[in-house]
Structure formats: structure tokens, C-alpha cells
Design a protein around this motif. Structure first.
Motif, PDB file in Angstrom:
ATOM      1  N   PHE A   1       0.834  -1.204   0.000  1.00  0.00           N
ATOM      2  CA  PHE A   1       0.000   0.000   0.000  1.00  0.00           C
ATOM      3  C   PHE A   1       0.868   1.253   0.000  1.00  0.00           C
ATOM      4  O   PHE A   1       0.599   2.217  -0.723  1.00  0.00           O
ATOM      5  CB  PHE A   1      -0.905   0.039   1.237  1.00  0.00           C
ATOM      6  CG  PHE A   1      -2.008  -0.993   1.259  1.00  0.00           C
ATOM      7  CD1 PHE A   1      -2.426  -1.620   0.097  1.00  0.00           C
ATOM      8  CD2 PHE A   1      -2.636  -1.327   2.454  1.00  0.00           C
ATOM      9  CE1 PHE A   1      -3.450  -2.569   0.122  1.00  0.00           C
ATOM     10  CE2 PHE A   1      -3.654  -2.259   2.486  1.00  0.00           C
ATOM     11  CZ  PHE A   1      -4.065  -2.886   1.326  1.00  0.00           C
ATOM     12  N   LYS A   2       1.906   1.246   0.845  1.00  0.00           N
ATOM     13  CA  LYS A   2       2.758   2.425   0.987  1.00  0.00           C
ATOM     14  C   LYS A   2       3.646   2.653  -0.232  1.00  0.00           C
ATOM     15  O   LYS A   2       4.056   3.777  -0.519  1.00  0.00           O
ATOM     16  CB  LYS A   2       3.611   2.295   2.249  1.00  0.00           C
ATOM     17  CG  LYS A   2       2.790   2.378   3.540  1.00  0.00           C
ATOM     18  CD  LYS A   2       3.613   2.050   4.768  1.00  0.00           C
ATOM     19  CE  LYS A   2       2.765   2.062   6.026  1.00  0.00           C
ATOM     20  NZ  LYS A   2       3.525   1.698   7.234  1.00  0.00           N
TER      21      LYS A   2
ATOM     22  N   TYR B   1      10.962  12.340  15.727  1.00  0.00           N
ATOM     23  CA  TYR B   1      10.806  13.162  14.533  1.00  0.00           C
ATOM     24  C   TYR B   1      11.636  12.596  13.376  1.00  0.00           C
ATOM     25  O   TYR B   1      11.150  12.462  12.247  1.00  0.00           O
ATOM     26  CB  TYR B   1      11.226  14.590  14.875  1.00  0.00           C
ATOM     27  CG  TYR B   1      11.600  15.470  13.702  1.00  0.00           C
ATOM     28  CD1 TYR B   1      10.635  16.055  12.897  1.00  0.00           C
ATOM     29  CD2 TYR B   1      12.944  15.720  13.423  1.00  0.00           C
ATOM     30  CE1 TYR B   1      10.987  16.867  11.836  1.00  0.00           C
ATOM     31  CE2 TYR B   1      13.305  16.530  12.369  1.00  0.00           C
ATOM     32  CZ  TYR B   1      12.323  17.102  11.573  1.00  0.00           C
ATOM     33  OH  TYR B   1      12.677  17.899  10.526  1.00  0.00           O
ATOM     34  N   LYS B   2      12.901  12.251  13.649  1.00  0.00           N
ATOM     35  CA  LYS B   2      13.761  11.677  12.613  1.00  0.00           C
ATOM     36  C   LYS B   2      13.190  10.354  12.100  1.00  0.00           C
ATOM     37  O   LYS B   2      13.184  10.087  10.888  1.00  0.00           O
ATOM     38  CB  LYS B   2      15.170  11.439  13.155  1.00  0.00           C
ATOM     39  CG  LYS B   2      16.125  10.836  12.131  1.00  0.00           C
ATOM     40  CD  LYS B   2      17.495  10.588  12.713  1.00  0.00           C
ATOM     41  CE  LYS B   2      18.457  10.057  11.656  1.00  0.00           C
ATOM     42  NZ  LYS B   2      17.993   8.817  11.005  1.00  0.00           N
TER      43      LYS B   2
ATOM     44  N   GLU C   1      10.693   7.405   7.641  1.00  0.00           N
ATOM     45  CA  GLU C   1       9.657   6.487   7.177  1.00  0.00           C
ATOM     46  C   GLU C   1       8.816   7.116   6.064  1.00  0.00           C
ATOM     47  O   GLU C   1       8.495   6.464   5.072  1.00  0.00           O
ATOM     48  CB  GLU C   1       8.766   6.068   8.342  1.00  0.00           C
ATOM     49  CG  GLU C   1       9.441   5.127   9.322  1.00  0.00           C
ATOM     50  CD  GLU C   1       8.545   4.760  10.487  1.00  0.00           C
ATOM     51  OE1 GLU C   1       7.446   5.363  10.604  1.00  0.00           O
ATOM     52  OE2 GLU C   1       8.940   3.883  11.282  1.00  0.00           O
ATOM     53  N   HIS C   2       8.463   8.382   6.226  1.00  0.00           N
ATOM     54  CA  HIS C   2       7.605   9.032   5.234  1.00  0.00           C
ATOM     55  C   HIS C   2       8.300   9.191   3.888  1.00  0.00           C
ATOM     56  O   HIS C   2       7.629   9.283   2.859  1.00  0.00           O
ATOM     57  CB  HIS C   2       7.139  10.397   5.747  1.00  0.00           C
ATOM     58  CG  HIS C   2       6.035  10.315   6.759  1.00  0.00           C
ATOM     59  ND1 HIS C   2       4.951   9.473   6.614  1.00  0.00           N
ATOM     60  CD2 HIS C   2       5.818  10.975   7.925  1.00  0.00           C
ATOM     61  CE1 HIS C   2       4.144   9.610   7.633  1.00  0.00           C
ATOM     62  NE2 HIS C   2       4.644  10.507   8.457  1.00  0.00           N
ATOM     63  N   LYS C   3       9.623   9.251   3.884  1.00  0.00           N
ATOM     64  CA  LYS C   3      10.352   9.389   2.626  1.00  0.00           C
ATOM     65  C   LYS C   3      10.139   8.195   1.705  1.00  0.00           C
ATOM     66  O   LYS C   3      10.275   8.319   0.484  1.00  0.00           O
ATOM     67  CB  LYS C   3      11.851   9.569   2.908  1.00  0.00           C
ATOM     68  CG  LYS C   3      12.220  10.945   3.464  1.00  0.00           C
ATOM     69  CD  LYS C   3      13.702  11.030   3.753  1.00  0.00           C
ATOM     70  CE  LYS C   3      14.058  12.410   4.313  1.00  0.00           C
ATOM     71  NZ  LYS C   3      15.504  12.517   4.658  1.00  0.00           N
TER      72      LYS C   3
ATOM     73  N   LEU D   1       4.351  14.485   2.373  1.00  0.00           N
ATOM     74  CA  LEU D   1       4.005  14.537   3.788  1.00  0.00           C
ATOM     75  C   LEU D   1       5.234  14.729   4.669  1.00  0.00           C
ATOM     76  O   LEU D   1       5.146  15.333   5.743  1.00  0.00           O
ATOM     77  CB  LEU D   1       3.257  13.267   4.209  1.00  0.00           C
ATOM     78  CG  LEU D   1       2.620  13.325   5.594  1.00  0.00           C
ATOM     79  CD1 LEU D   1       1.565  14.425   5.652  1.00  0.00           C
ATOM     80  CD2 LEU D   1       1.995  12.002   5.984  1.00  0.00           C
ATOM     81  N   ASP D   2       6.396  14.236   4.232  1.00  0.00           N
ATOM     82  CA  ASP D   2       7.593  14.404   5.054  1.00  0.00           C
ATOM     83  C   ASP D   2       7.940  15.886   5.232  1.00  0.00           C
ATOM     84  O   ASP D   2       8.296  16.325   6.329  1.00  0.00           O
ATOM     85  CB  ASP D   2       8.788  13.634   4.467  1.00  0.00           C
ATOM     86  CG  ASP D   2       9.150  14.070   3.065  1.00  0.00           C
ATOM     87  OD1 ASP D   2       8.217  14.353   2.285  1.00  0.00           O
ATOM     88  OD2 ASP D   2      10.348  14.121   2.751  1.00  0.00           O
ATOM     89  N   GLN D   3       7.778  16.689   4.161  1.00  0.00           N
ATOM     90  CA  GLN D   3       8.062  18.116   4.254  1.00  0.00           C
ATOM     91  C   GLN D   3       7.004  18.851   5.077  1.00  0.00           C
ATOM     92  O   GLN D   3       7.326  19.779   5.830  1.00  0.00           O
ATOM     93  CB  GLN D   3       8.161  18.727   2.854  1.00  0.00           C
ATOM     94  CG  GLN D   3       9.414  18.356   2.099  1.00  0.00           C
ATOM     95  CD  GLN D   3      10.671  18.818   2.822  1.00  0.00           C
ATOM     96  OE1 GLN D   3      10.766  19.957   3.270  1.00  0.00           O
ATOM     97  NE2 GLN D   3      11.647  17.929   2.951  1.00  0.00           N
ATOM     98  N   VAL D   4       5.753  18.426   4.945  1.00  0.00           N
ATOM     99  CA  VAL D   4       4.679  19.030   5.731  1.00  0.00           C
ATOM    100  C   VAL D   4       4.916  18.772   7.215  1.00  0.00           C
ATOM    101  O   VAL D   4       4.851  19.681   8.052  1.00  0.00           O
ATOM    102  CB  VAL D   4       3.304  18.472   5.306  1.00  0.00           C
ATOM    103  CG1 VAL D   4       2.196  18.994   6.220  1.00  0.00           C
ATOM    104  CG2 VAL D   4       2.999  18.847   3.852  1.00  0.00           C
ATOM    105  N   PHE D   5       5.212  17.515   7.547  1.00  0.00           N
ATOM    106  CA  PHE D   5       5.450  17.141   8.937  1.00  0.00           C
ATOM    107  C   PHE D   5       6.681  17.859   9.492  1.00  0.00           C
ATOM    108  O   PHE D   5       6.669  18.374  10.613  1.00  0.00           O
ATOM    109  CB  PHE D   5       5.625  15.627   9.040  1.00  0.00           C
ATOM    110  CG  PHE D   5       5.893  15.128  10.430  1.00  0.00           C
ATOM    111  CD1 PHE D   5       4.860  15.017  11.349  1.00  0.00           C
ATOM    112  CD2 PHE D   5       7.168  14.758  10.828  1.00  0.00           C
ATOM    113  CE1 PHE D   5       5.102  14.567  12.642  1.00  0.00           C
ATOM    114  CE2 PHE D   5       7.423  14.303  12.112  1.00  0.00           C
ATOM    115  CZ  PHE D   5       6.377  14.203  13.023  1.00  0.00           C
ATOM    116  N   LYS D   6       7.743  17.911   8.692  1.00  0.00           N
ATOM    117  CA  LYS D   6       8.982  18.569   9.125  1.00  0.00           C
ATOM    118  C   LYS D   6       8.724  20.043   9.441  1.00  0.00           C
ATOM    119  O   LYS D   6       9.177  20.553  10.476  1.00  0.00           O
ATOM    120  CB  LYS D   6      10.038  18.451   8.026  1.00  0.00           C
ATOM    121  CG  LYS D   6      11.329  19.207   8.315  1.00  0.00           C
ATOM    122  CD  LYS D   6      12.313  19.042   7.169  1.00  0.00           C
ATOM    123  CE  LYS D   6      13.589  19.831   7.444  1.00  0.00           C
ATOM    124  NZ  LYS D   6      14.582  19.668   6.363  1.00  0.00           N
TER     125      LYS D   6
END
Length: 217
Positions: free
Chosen positions: A32-33, A100-101, A106-108, A183-188
Motif C-alpha cells: 500500500f505504501k 521526529y527523525k 519512514e515518510h520518505k 508529507l515528510d516536508q509538511v510534517f517537518k
């Protein structure tokens, strides 16, 4: 998951139904991911695992049920990993930065389509909201501990922050934001605004040192 593992499951009658359920779930979540939820069919999943589709449906009513179980399983793992890190005696800010890291890394590897597809599954969205509700319940302990350890400012009304933060950071960003930034940039961005905003000068130094030693974040 490699077919070697799945064939071992199908050929070993001693393997419990729960183990098979978890194997199917972990394989499905990986697919899925990588490809998006809607792009992965139950036929493709059963073929990848070298088991019958009937076996999959005996354990999961439909794809959304499988997705829900996988999301809950991921959340349990996340909570267990954070609890293990907390046993190391680190400050709450150190724990937050390590977590956070982990999330960024994971999101990458998760395609944006996975998150866009989540919006098509009402029960999955409801579960995400429940996860966020639980996290909010833990936020009071998080902030208080940070203040006590001298990492977070004591002159901030954290009750107000707890009320306005969910309105600022939705559980899932809109499609345009996800496709443009990921999402990784949004979360960061959200995490750095939050942590830098509530950190004391000592906490700020710790954040900047962390970012210097992790330049890829």
C-alpha cells in the motif's frame, strides 16, 4: 515480504492464524505504501504471498478491514518504540527529536498516493482521528515534562496550544499540499515550528545541534 516467508507459512500447519494474519497485514501495508492503497488488489496480494485469496478473505472481510488492522498494528509498534526509547533516560526533547527523525525517514519511502487514498476510506479516517485524540491526551504530559526538564518554555499556555493546534495541523493535509510538497516536508515544517516555538534557549541549542548532525532532514 519475500515469497520464501509466505510459502513457509502456507506449508507449516503449526503457524498460528494470528501469525498468518500479521504476515498478510505487514505485506499489504508495505505494498500500500509503495503503490497506493487502491492500486493493490486482493488478487495481487494473495499472489504475492503465494496463498489463496479465499485465505485472505477468511481473515479480513475486505481491503478496508485489512487496512485498519495494519494501521493499528503500525501505531502499536510506534508506541512501543517510543516507550523503549524513553527507557534510555533521554530528555523529552531528545525523545521528540529522535521520534521526529524516525517519522521523517519512514515518510520518505511512502508514496503520496497512499495518503490520498486514505481519504477514500471513512473508517480509516475515523481511526486516524482517534489516534490524534489519543496523542492529544498525552500532549499534556509531554509539555509538562519538557517544562520541568528546562527544555520547554514555562510562559506558554499549553492548554491554548492544545486547542488551536489541531485546527492548524489537519490529520491529513489536502491533496494539493501533499502532491506539491510530500508529507515528510509538511510534517517537518510543522514540527520545527512547534518545537522551536516552545523551546527554551537550552532547548533551541539542542534542536540546532540535532539538525547540524542530521543534515539530510
Amino acid at each position: 515480504m519475500a515469497k520464501k516467508d509466505s510459502s513457509a507459512v502456507s506449508n507449516n500447519l503449526s503457524v498460528s492464524k494470528q501469525q498468518l494474519r500479521d504476515l498478510i497485514t505487514d505485506t499489504a501495508m508495505t505494498m500500500f505504501k509503495q503503490k497506493g492503497i487502491r492500486s493493490v488488489t486482493m488478487d495481487e496480494l494473495s499472489s504475492h504471498l503465494a496463498i489463496s485469496k479465499r485465505t485472505v478473505y477468511e481473515l479480513f472481510e475486505d481491503k478496508e478491514s485489512l487496512l485498519l488492522y495494519g494501521m493499528a498494528r503500525d501505531k502499536d509498534r510506534e508506541s512501543a518504540e517510543f516507550a523503549d526509547m524513553d527507557k534510555s533516560g533521554l530528555s523529552i526533547l531528545d525523545l521528540a527529536l529522535r521520534f521526529y527523525k524516525k517519522v521523517i525517514d519512514e515518510h520518505k519511502s511512502i508514496c503520496s498516493q497512499f495518503y490520498l487514498d486514505l481519504e477514500k476510506y471513512p473508517r480509516a479516517l475515523a481511526l486516524i482521528k482517534e489516534f490524534h485524540r489519543r496523542d492529544r491526551n498525552n500532549a499534556h504530559t509531554f509539555y509538562r515534562r519538557g517544562v520541568e526538564e528546562g527544555m520547554f518554555r514555562s510562559d506558554i499556555n499549553y492548554e491554548v496550544l492544545d486547542v488551536i493546534l489541531p485546527d492548524t495541523a489537519k490529520p491529513l493535509p489536502g491533496a494539493n499540499v501533499l502532491l506539491r510538497y510530500g508529507l515528510d516536508q509538511v510534517f517537518k515544517t510543522l514540527m520545527m515550528i512547534l518545537l522551536r516555538g516552545i523551546a527554551t534557549p537550552e532547548g533551541q541549542k539542542k534542536i540546532e545541534e540535532f539538525l547540524r548532525t542530521h543534515p539530510t532532514l
